[in-house]
Motif scaffolding. Structure first.
Motif, PDB file in Angstrom:
ATOM      1  N   SER A 237      -4.378   4.998  -8.344  1.00 20.20           N
ATOM      2  CA  SER A 237      -3.137   3.895  -7.915  1.00 20.20           C
ATOM      3  C   SER A 237      -3.849   2.693  -7.300  1.00 20.20           C
ATOM      4  CB  SER A 237      -2.852   4.852  -6.669  1.00 20.20           C
ATOM      5  OG  SER A 237      -2.310   5.985  -6.846  1.00 20.20           O
ATOM      6  N   ALA A 238      -4.883   2.552  -6.691  1.00 18.72           N
ATOM      7  CA  ALA A 238      -5.443   1.350  -6.226  1.00 18.72           C
ATOM      8  C   ALA A 238      -5.702   0.287  -7.521  1.00 18.72           C
ATOM      9  CB  ALA A 238      -6.869   1.386  -5.395  1.00 18.72           C
TER      10      ALA A 238
ATOM     11  N   ALA B  65       0.834  -1.416   0.031  1.00 17.19           N
ATOM     12  CA  ALA B  65       0.061  -0.057   0.010  1.00 17.19           C
ATOM     13  C   ALA B  65       0.792   1.333  -0.114  1.00 17.19           C
ATOM     14  CB  ALA B  65      -0.905   0.075   1.239  1.00 17.19           C
TER      15      ALA B  65
ATOM     16  N   ILE C 170      -5.122   1.891   0.225  1.00 19.72           N
ATOM     17  CA  ILE C 170      -4.660   2.949  -0.794  1.00 19.72           C
ATOM     18  C   ILE C 170      -6.145   3.913  -0.916  1.00 19.72           C
ATOM     19  CG2 ILE C 170      -4.216   3.652  -3.087  1.00 19.72           C
ATOM     20  CD1 ILE C 170      -2.778   1.145  -3.305  1.00 19.72           C
TER      21      ILE C 170
ATOM     22  N   THR D 244      -6.568   6.791   1.711  1.00 13.65           N
ATOM     23  CA  THR D 244      -5.769   7.819   2.013  1.00 13.65           C
ATOM     24  C   THR D 244      -6.417   9.221   1.100  1.00 13.65           C
ATOM     25  OG1 THR D 244      -4.486   7.452  -0.056  1.00 13.65           O
ATOM     26  CG2 THR D 244      -3.881   6.588   2.072  1.00 13.65           C
TER      27      THR D 244
ATOM     28  N   HIS E 248       0.526   3.969  -2.998  1.00 18.66           N
ATOM     29  CA  HIS E 248      -0.573   4.894  -2.485  1.00 18.66           C
ATOM     30  C   HIS E 248      -0.484   5.945  -3.616  1.00 18.66           C
ATOM     31  CE1 HIS E 248       2.361   6.790  -0.025  1.00 18.66           C
ATOM     32  NE2 HIS E 248       1.419   7.593   0.144  1.00 18.66           N
TER      33      HIS E 248
ATOM     34  N   GLU F 174      -6.279   8.359  -5.926  1.00 20.92           N
ATOM     35  CA  GLU F 174      -6.160   7.148  -4.854  1.00 20.92           C
ATOM     36  C   GLU F 174      -6.855   5.993  -5.736  1.00 20.92           C
ATOM     37  OE1 GLU F 174      -5.971  11.105  -2.967  1.00 20.92           O
ATOM     38  OE2 GLU F 174      -7.556  10.289  -4.085  1.00 20.92           O
TER      39      GLU F 174
ATOM     40  N   ASP G 224       1.260   8.627   6.599  1.00 24.63           N
ATOM     41  CA  ASP G 224       1.221   9.520   5.368  1.00 24.63           C
ATOM     42  C   ASP G 224       0.993  10.830   5.825  1.00 24.63           C
ATOM     43  OD1 ASP G 224       0.812   9.847   2.603  1.00 24.63           O
ATOM     44  OD2 ASP G 224      -1.340   9.710   2.833  1.00 24.63           O
TER      45      ASP G 224
END
Length: 216
Positions: A90-91, A71, A115, A118, A75, A87, A139
């Motif tokens: 990215s996932a 992750a 992910i 966030t 992320h 996000e 983060d």
């Protein structure tokens, strides 16, 4: 022994996941290229290193180290300041990679879930999810950093939005700062909350005041 370079850290994770050498190297090049892109100033490999180091420092709290590290690596792999679905994208990228591995489907979904959480740190988070809480706090820890480090972060984020005129960026950034300051909880874990909540709110108020005066 903890590997000292990011590539070595990735290699160690890849070995635990049983990745082929070709997939290991190709994915590292893909991730490094994303995080080293010319528009990256804060959301870079330096940020990834900091999160990996934080996870290692608090490994006693971690239940699934491989999922957490994946992750972290993915992320911010997709990061376009002009979009609001980074996000989610990215996932998806993480899921595409994980489909090539032997990681169990529920653990792949878990990586994507971490992910996606966030996207908004001010939202209520699931209770009793220590890996998620540590991930989110790692983060966000820059908010409670020393003053000089915080201002460097703030300027780096402004650089990432360099295509946005000051008047528009100021309006959007003020909204972000006000939302963070209005959140009853910034840090999910007692450890990070006790250490970072007060300095984070002090830094956020200072930046907000600076934008109210004009610009950074």
């Amino acid at each position: 022994m903890i590997p000292t370079t990011l590539e070595a850290r990735w290699g160690q994770l890849a070995a635990r996941l049983g990745l082929s050498e070709a997939l290991r190297d190709a994915t590292y090049r893909q991730l490094a290229a994303a995080y080293e892109a010319s528009g990256r100033h804060y959301h870079s490999l330096t940020h990834i290193r900091k999160l990996l180091e934080t996870a290692e420092q608090h490994k006693a709290l971690v239940l699934d180290a491989e999922v957490l590290q994946l992750a972290i690596w993915f992320h911010d792999a997709v990061y376009n300041p002009m979009r609001d679905d980074n996000e989610a994208r990215s996932a998806v990228l993480a899921q595409e990679f994980l489909a090539k591995t032997s990681l169990a489907p529920e653990r792949r979904q878990r990586v994507a879930f971490l992910i996606e959480r966030t996207k908004d740190h001010t939202q209520p988070q699931p209770a009793a999810d220590t890996d998620l809480h540590l991930f989110l706090d790692a983060d966000l820890q820059i908010l409670g950093a020393a003053e000089a480090d915080y201002w460097q972060y703030a300027r780096q984020v402004r650089q990432e939005y360099r295509l946005v005129p000051d008047i528009l960026y100021r309006r959007g950034r003020k909204q972000v700062l006000e939302k963070l300051l209005g959140a009853p909880v910034l840090f999910q874990t007692p450890l990070f909350r006790d250490k970072l909540d007060a300095p984070a709110r002090r830094n956020l108020r200072a930046e907000l005041h600076q934008w109210e005066k004009g610009s950074l």
